[in-house]
Enzyme design. Structure first.
Site, PDB file in Angstrom:
ATOM      1  N   GLY A   1     -30.530   8.222  37.083  1.00  0.00           N
ATOM      2  CA  GLY A   1     -31.458   7.701  38.080  1.00  0.00           C
ATOM      3  C   GLY A   1     -32.824   8.323  37.858  1.00  0.00           C
ATOM      4  O   GLY A   1     -33.853   7.655  37.913  1.00  0.00           O
ATOM      5  N   ALA A   2     -32.810   9.625  37.591  1.00  0.00           N
ATOM      6  CA  ALA A   2     -34.058  10.349  37.368  1.00  0.00           C
ATOM      7  C   ALA A   2     -33.736  11.697  36.745  1.00  0.00           C
ATOM      8  O   ALA A   2     -32.616  12.173  36.832  1.00  0.00           O
ATOM      9  CB  ALA A   2     -34.778  10.577  38.693  1.00  0.00           C
ATOM     10  N   MET A   3     -34.757  12.286  36.129  1.00  0.00           N
ATOM     11  CA  MET A   3     -34.576  13.579  35.473  1.00  0.00           C
ATOM     12  C   MET A   3     -35.741  14.491  35.818  1.00  0.00           C
ATOM     13  O   MET A   3     -36.899  14.127  35.670  1.00  0.00           O
ATOM     14  CB  MET A   3     -34.482  13.351  33.952  1.00  0.00           C
ATOM     15  CG  MET A   3     -34.353  14.637  33.159  1.00  0.00           C
ATOM     16  SD  MET A   3     -32.822  15.524  33.548  1.00  0.00           S
ATOM     17  CE  MET A   3     -33.383  17.220  33.379  1.00  0.00           C
ATOM     18  N   GLU A   4     -35.380  15.713  36.231  1.00  0.00           N
ATOM     19  CA  GLU A   4     -36.341  16.640  36.846  1.00  0.00           C
ATOM     20  C   GLU A   4     -37.230  17.409  35.878  1.00  0.00           C
ATOM     21  O   GLU A   4     -37.736  18.476  36.242  1.00  0.00           O
ATOM     22  CB  GLU A   4     -35.554  17.648  37.687  1.00  0.00           C
ATOM     23  CG  GLU A   4     -34.673  18.644  36.886  1.00  0.00           C
ATOM     24  CD  GLU A   4     -33.233  18.231  36.726  1.00  0.00           C
ATOM     25  OE1 GLU A   4     -32.940  17.011  36.781  1.00  0.00           O
ATOM     26  OE2 GLU A   4     -32.369  19.115  36.536  1.00  0.00           O
ATOM     27  N   ASN A   5     -37.464  16.920  34.643  1.00  0.00           N
ATOM     28  CA  ASN A   5     -38.316  17.645  33.681  1.00  0.00           C
ATOM     29  C   ASN A   5     -39.485  18.310  34.393  1.00  0.00           C
ATOM     30  O   ASN A   5     -40.172  17.681  35.182  1.00  0.00           O
ATOM     31  CB  ASN A   5     -38.855  16.684  32.637  1.00  0.00           C
ATOM     32  CG  ASN A   5     -37.804  15.753  32.123  1.00  0.00           C
ATOM     33  OD1 ASN A   5     -36.801  16.193  31.592  1.00  0.00           O
ATOM     34  ND2 ASN A   5     -37.983  14.463  32.349  1.00  0.00           N
TER      35      ASN A   5
ATOM     36  N   GLU B   1     -27.414  20.939  40.828  1.00  0.00           N
ATOM     37  CA  GLU B   1     -27.222  19.618  41.425  1.00  0.00           C
ATOM     38  C   GLU B   1     -26.767  19.682  42.878  1.00  0.00           C
ATOM     39  O   GLU B   1     -27.169  18.863  43.692  1.00  0.00           O
ATOM     40  CB  GLU B   1     -26.261  18.791  40.572  1.00  0.00           C
ATOM     41  CG  GLU B   1     -26.768  18.533  39.144  1.00  0.00           C
ATOM     42  CD  GLU B   1     -28.152  17.883  39.084  1.00  0.00           C
ATOM     43  OE1 GLU B   1     -28.644  17.391  40.116  1.00  0.00           O
ATOM     44  OE2 GLU B   1     -28.753  17.888  37.992  1.00  0.00           O
TER      45      GLU B   1
ATOM     46  N   HIS C   1     -35.128  14.993  45.685  1.00  0.00           N
ATOM     47  CA  HIS C   1     -34.124  15.679  44.865  1.00  0.00           C
ATOM     48  C   HIS C   1     -34.770  16.270  43.604  1.00  0.00           C
ATOM     49  O   HIS C   1     -34.593  17.452  43.296  1.00  0.00           O
ATOM     50  CB  HIS C   1     -33.025  14.669  44.501  1.00  0.00           C
ATOM     51  CG  HIS C   1     -31.953  15.185  43.603  1.00  0.00           C
ATOM     52  ND1 HIS C   1     -30.688  15.486  44.056  1.00  0.00           N
ATOM     53  CD2 HIS C   1     -31.945  15.461  42.273  1.00  0.00           C
ATOM     54  CE1 HIS C   1     -29.951  15.919  43.039  1.00  0.00           C
ATOM     55  NE2 HIS C   1     -30.693  15.905  41.939  1.00  0.00           N
ATOM     56  N   GLU C   2     -35.528  15.449  42.897  1.00  0.00           N
ATOM     57  CA  GLU C   2     -36.103  15.930  41.638  1.00  0.00           C
ATOM     58  C   GLU C   2     -37.173  16.992  41.890  1.00  0.00           C
ATOM     59  O   GLU C   2     -37.316  17.933  41.111  1.00  0.00           O
ATOM     60  CB  GLU C   2     -36.675  14.768  40.820  1.00  0.00           C
ATOM     61  CG  GLU C   2     -35.689  13.626  40.523  1.00  0.00           C
ATOM     62  CD  GLU C   2     -34.355  14.056  39.943  1.00  0.00           C
ATOM     63  OE1 GLU C   2     -34.267  15.145  39.344  1.00  0.00           O
ATOM     64  OE2 GLU C   2     -33.372  13.292  40.099  1.00  0.00           O
TER      65      GLU C   2
HETATM   66  N1  BES Z   1     -30.474  16.254  36.494  1.00  0.00           N
HETATM   67  C1  BES Z   1     -30.125  14.959  36.978  1.00  0.00           C
HETATM   68  C2  BES Z   1     -30.204  13.865  35.945  1.00  0.00           C
HETATM   69  C3  BES Z   1     -29.072  13.854  34.955  1.00  0.00           C
HETATM   70  C4  BES Z   1     -27.859  13.340  35.332  1.00  0.00           C
HETATM   71  C5  BES Z   1     -29.231  14.318  33.687  1.00  0.00           C
HETATM   72  C6  BES Z   1     -26.815  13.334  34.432  1.00  0.00           C
HETATM   73  C7  BES Z   1     -28.200  14.327  32.776  1.00  0.00           C
HETATM   74  C8  BES Z   1     -26.975  13.828  33.154  1.00  0.00           C
HETATM   75  C9  BES Z   1     -31.032  14.558  38.133  1.00  0.00           C
HETATM   76  O1  BES Z   1     -31.569  15.604  38.860  1.00  0.00           O
HETATM   77  C10 BES Z   1     -30.188  13.792  39.099  1.00  0.00           C
HETATM   78  O2  BES Z   1     -29.307  14.354  39.666  1.00  0.00           O
HETATM   79  N2  BES Z   1     -30.443  12.501  39.237  1.00  0.00           N
HETATM   80  C11 BES Z   1     -29.647  11.647  40.075  1.00  0.00           C
HETATM   81  C12 BES Z   1     -30.371  11.218  41.293  1.00  0.00           C
HETATM   82  C13 BES Z   1     -30.179  12.146  42.447  1.00  0.00           C
HETATM   83  C14 BES Z   1     -30.959  11.694  43.651  1.00  0.00           C
HETATM   84  C15 BES Z   1     -28.741  12.323  42.844  1.00  0.00           C
HETATM   85  C16 BES Z   1     -29.289  10.438  39.252  1.00  0.00           C
HETATM   86  O3  BES Z   1     -29.700  10.367  38.100  1.00  0.00           O
HETATM   87  O4  BES Z   1     -28.599   9.568  39.746  1.00  0.00           O
HETATM   88 ZN    ZN Z   2     -30.326  16.581  40.133  1.00  0.00          ZN
END
Ligand code: BES
Ligand code: ZN
Length: 914
Positions: A297-301, A356, A333-334
């Protein structure tokens, strides 16, 4: 929730054996600084492929004498590999002992040296390399979109977490190995480059290239790096501390104002977190960008958060309230990760929950801060507490602190409900018993102590333990760490039984037992260091108490009974802060049911929701008579609240799943139509009211149309037809999904083709997602079959969306058989297309088998596992879980189908009696 999976399992090789046959790097060399220069070429070659070239020099301190340098590298071709050193300005090449080579299993570049490196010296590794900018959504990859004038545009973007930074340049790709990075990126105007830090200099190069050099990053983990080259537009804002915040997106998206909402809330959320953590935002700027192709969904770089479009862009004219909430929640979240995860990072992926779980908890605080009317704190129980219970009550769950993390697959599999939702639940429970002040104080001191470094949960707990002492709130009976480790180091959660000694006694006995959905599972399997006992903060109150009381139920020994007058009922886990279920004696359950029927509003709404969730799950586990759980639903004809209904519908959906083809389905749908009629009539189709009222209207209309409330489907179809015939879509955004879906469920190919065409041409991602979901609602077999062929064809469907289409089809009673047959038939093919990249294998498997409830289906599933054992990827655990749930479904039907049928037919007879 995470959707990314990768399947690069170590293979057997003829490569030399050595210490590199290990997923963990040795501690011989410590990276200090990287100088990385990358040139992503957005012009395709003759075969339509895109490439990037790069150079990198990593400076390392030698800790222990070693005659090898090894460093992560994946899918990179090297034209030069040169170890250098030792010294401060390193120019001397070190002699190699034979050739460097690539270890394919654990993805290392290995350089044998003639002589040992000397501890205490600094050396470097200089490399020149090339890699493909492929479509696999990992490392540095390409993404494409069609611009407003119909041209195909290619951009370069990254996704490193967890193990793909090594696909962009050679690096020590473990979260604890933090270093500083000097990045430069080449691009050709009008494209520009962005990265974690601000641009320091732009330099014109030959061939029309411009090289942007970025300021040095602080000490950080490789998985948080981000590089983007694109032609996007942006909107800009600043926070009080003059931090520049920007939202980047495709130019037409920015022009339509779709980045404005994220731009408005970002500074507010950053400021709120700065105050909440009492630590300033650590970087000079905050960028966020929505890219067209993105696996998660998104990545917190750090400093450059990357999103899929649906998680960042929002247009109030065509997007719904839940689209808006999704944006706020993902942004919160990010941004929470900018401290939690980025400033401090887990020592190793086994503690991913620290990232997470924490971000999933504070995401509510951040969202609540910018949208205080959304009742985020109430929503927590349906979105995270009940979700976590759903998987953690199975024997195939896992402890929060993971064991056996030995391959990239196993790392990827940790992005699951346990890390996210259970993690968030435990932190929320801690917050409630340590109190706000100690909670924040502990966090602040912990962040200060470990900033720019790696951490584990023990360190966090130490700081909360100390903060409780400093603030003076009562600690858990055996100390914070000892007691909280019962939640960290074993899977599952307890049921607290609160039962009167006898119906006439004022003494309520308290005991705990592990909750297992499968009534026949061995409660001591697999073994646990605590034998499935927990130290439990039991919050409870009696009917007439004004507020809840906290008593600790200890790991060992018998808890003291509590006193409750016989005339009163009592409620455990009041307000649902605890990570446990509560069961009562039948008499108390009945008293609660009476209260709910006479005046439900005296019981807090989270508690009402959790009562429904507990009752149905306890009944499923054989710990409560189904008649009580079903009796508990009757007050829903008066209670219109989203939280209660969502809790109930989530549990009742189990009946839809396993009884969809049973005689029970008749009286079941009649009963639900009866229950929903009041709220449906009350909320009407007029889309107004508070946020959760809008949510609940969607539930009410959805249930009314599904279970056959007269006029519902007709109303939906009529609204759809108006759009179809006039070409103007005036359906309110909140109700679009429902209207589209119920129309396509009840119509033929003309309507489906219309939506398919709209889907192909839609540029707003959220609207596109609604159209996509609608396509999965058809009940016509040949349309389903034709759709399946489109799904795996990238000219029609972006790869990032393929797995969710398959999942949605599997939740459709009329499409699931065809879909599952197709998936089984095509498994090798699917695995070959997506297997080495990202794809939610686990999601597909669990969605497509969740209704399995016969011996025949069980056998089929076991065969599927055997046939594909080598190509299940991250779906292996999901397959085992599916086998377990199929078994429990079979037992469930044998044990309960008849009695549920009897309750429902009796109830309908009573309701229909003149
Ligand atoms: N760090 C994750 C993204 C991620 C997920 C990277 C799986 C590698 C593998 C990010 O912070 C995250 O958790 N994104 C969620 C959205 C969040 C609001 C729960 C996502 O991608 O769904
Ligand atoms: Zn996350």
């Amino acid at each position: 929730m995470a959707v990314v999976t990768s399947t690069t399992a170590p293979q057997t090789t003829q490569e030399p054996t050595g210490p590199w046959d290990n997923i963990r790097l040795p501690e011989d060399l410590v990276p200090i600084n990287y100088v990385v220069d990358l040139r992503p070429d957005l012009e395709p070659d003759a075969n339509g492929k895109n490439w990037f070239t790069g150079t990198s020099e990593v400076f390392m301190d030698v800790n222990t004498a070693t005659n090898h340098i090894y460093i992560h590298s994946n899918k990179l071709n090297y034209s030069r590999v040169e170890p250098r050193g030792p010294g401060v300005s390193i120019t001397t090449s070190l002699a190699m002992n034979g050739d460097w080579w690539l270890h394919s299993g654990y993805q290392y570049l290995i350089i044998p040296l003639m002589t040992d490196l000397t501890p205490g010296t600094r050396v470097s590794l200089y490399t020149e390399f090339e890699g493909e900018l492929s479509d696999d959504l990992g490392g540095l990859y390409r993404s494409k979109y069609t611009d407003a004038s119909g041209n195909q545009v290619t951009i370069a973007t990254t996704q490193m977490q967890p193990t793909d930074a090594r696909k962009a340049f050679p690096c020590f790709d473990e979260p604890a190995l933090k270093a500083t990075f000097d990045i430069s990126l080449w691009h050709k105007p009008p494209n520009f480059a962005i990265s974690n830090m601000p641009v320091m200099a732009n330099e014109s190069m030959t061939g029309g290239w411009v090289k942007s050099t970025f300021e040095q990053t602080p000490k950080m983990s490789t998985y948080l790096l981000a590089f983007v080259v694109c032609d996007f537009d942006w909107v800009e804002n600043t926070t009080i501390g003059e931090i520049q915040t920007r939202i980047y997106a495709r130019p037409d998206q920015v022009l339509q104002g779709n980045a404005d909402y994220a731009s408005d809330i970002t500074p507010e959320i950053l400021k709120h977190f700065e105050q909440y953590f009492n630590v300033s935002y650590p970087l000079p700027k905050s960028d966020q960008i929505a890219v067209p192709d993105f696996a998660a969904g998104a990545m917190e770089n750090w400093g450059l958060v990357i999103y899929r479009e649906t998680a960042l862009l929002y247009n109030p004219d065509i997007n719904s309230a839940s689209n808006k909430q999704r944006v706020a929640a993902v942004v919160a979240h990010e941004l929470a990760h900018q401290w939690f995860g980025n400033l401090i990072s887990p020592l190793w992926w086994d503690e991913l929950w620290l990232n997470e779980g924490f971000a999933s908890y504070v995401e509510y605080l951040g969202t609540d801060h910018v949208e205080p009317t959304w009742r985020m704190n109430d929503q927590f129980i349906v979105s995270d507490l009940q979700r976590a219970f759903g998987v953690d009550g199975l024997t195939t769950s896992r402890p929060i602190v993971a064991e056996n993390v030995n391959t990239p697959d196993e790392i990827n599999a940790l992005f699951d409900t346990i890390s996210y939702s259970k993690g968030a639940c435990i932190i929320r429970m801690i917050n409630e018993f340590v109190g706000e002040e100690a909670f924040k104080l502990g966090l602040k001191n912990y962040l200060d102590a470990f900033a720019y470094g790696p951490v584990n949960h023990n360190q966090l707990f130490e700081y909360w333990e100390q903060a409780q002492i400093d603030v003076g709130t009562a600690p858990p009976p055996n100390g914070f760490r000892a007691d909280m480790d019962t939640w960290m180091l074993q899977m599952g959660f307890p049921t607290v039984n609160m039962k009167r000694q006898s119906p006439t006694s004022t003494s309520v006995l308290i005991s705990q037992e592990r909750f297992l959905l499968d009534a026949t599972a061995n409660p001591l399997e697999p073994t646990s260091p605590y034998a499935y006992k927990w130290t439990i903060p039991l919050w409870w109150k009696t009917q007439n108490d004004a507020a809840k009381t906290l008593d600790w139920v200890e790991l060992t020994g018998t808890p003291a009974p509590v006193t409750v007058p016989t005339t009163e009922y009592f409620l455990g886990n009041y307000e649902a802060f605890g990570y446990y279920r509560v069961n009562y004696d039948d008499d108390n359950w009945n008293k609660i049911i009476q209260q709910l029927l006479t005046d439900f509003s005296v019981i807090d709404v989270r508690t009402r929701g959790q009562l429904l969730n507990d009752a149905f799950n306890l009944a499923r586990a054989g710990k409560l008579n189904y008649n009580i759980a079903l009796d508990l639903t009757e007050f829903l004809q008066y209670d219109y609240d989203y939280i209660t209904w969502e809790s109930a519908l989530d549990e009742l959906s189990y009946f839809d799943l396993v009884l969809g083809r049973s005689k029970v389905y008749g009286p079941y749908s009649d009963y639900l139509a009866y229950l929903v009629t009041n709220v449906y009539n009350n909320l009407t189709w007029v889309d107004d009211g508070e946020h959760l009222e809008q949510y609940q209207r969607i539930n009410a209309i959805g249930a009314a149309c599904t279970y056959g409330v007269p006029g519902c489907v007709e109303n939906a179809t009529q609204q759809f037809t108006e759009w179809y015939t006039t070409g103007t879509n005036s359906i309110t955004p909140n109700l679009r999904t429902t209207v589209y879906c119920h129309t396509l469920a009840n119509s033929g190919s003309e309507e489906w083709d219309f939506v398919w065409e709209m889907y192909q041409n839609e540029s707003n991602s959220q609207e596109k997602a609604k159209l996509q979901y609608a396509l999965t609602c058809t009940q016509t077999p040949w349309i389903v079959r034709r759709f399946l062929d489109y799904v795996l064809d990238e000219t029609y469907v972006r790869s990032q969306d393929a797995s969710s289409i398959l999942e949605d089809l599997c939740y459709n009673e009329y499409a699931r058989d065809i879909t599952w047959d197709y998936i089984r038939q095509e498994w090798s093919n699917i695995y070959n297309i997506y297997g080495t990249t990202f794809f939610s294998f686990s999601g597909i498997i669990s969605s497509c088998t969740s209704h399995f409830s016969t011996e025949f289906e069980l056998q089929e599933l076991q065969e599927f596992k055997q046939d594909n054992i080598d190509q299940l990827g991250s779906g292996l655990r999901a397959t085992d879980q599916a086998i377990e749930s199929t078994r429990t479904n079979i037992q469930w039907r044998a044990a309960n189908e008849e009695s549920v049928y009897t309750w429902l037919t009796n109830k309908m007879a009573e309701i229909n009696a003149p």
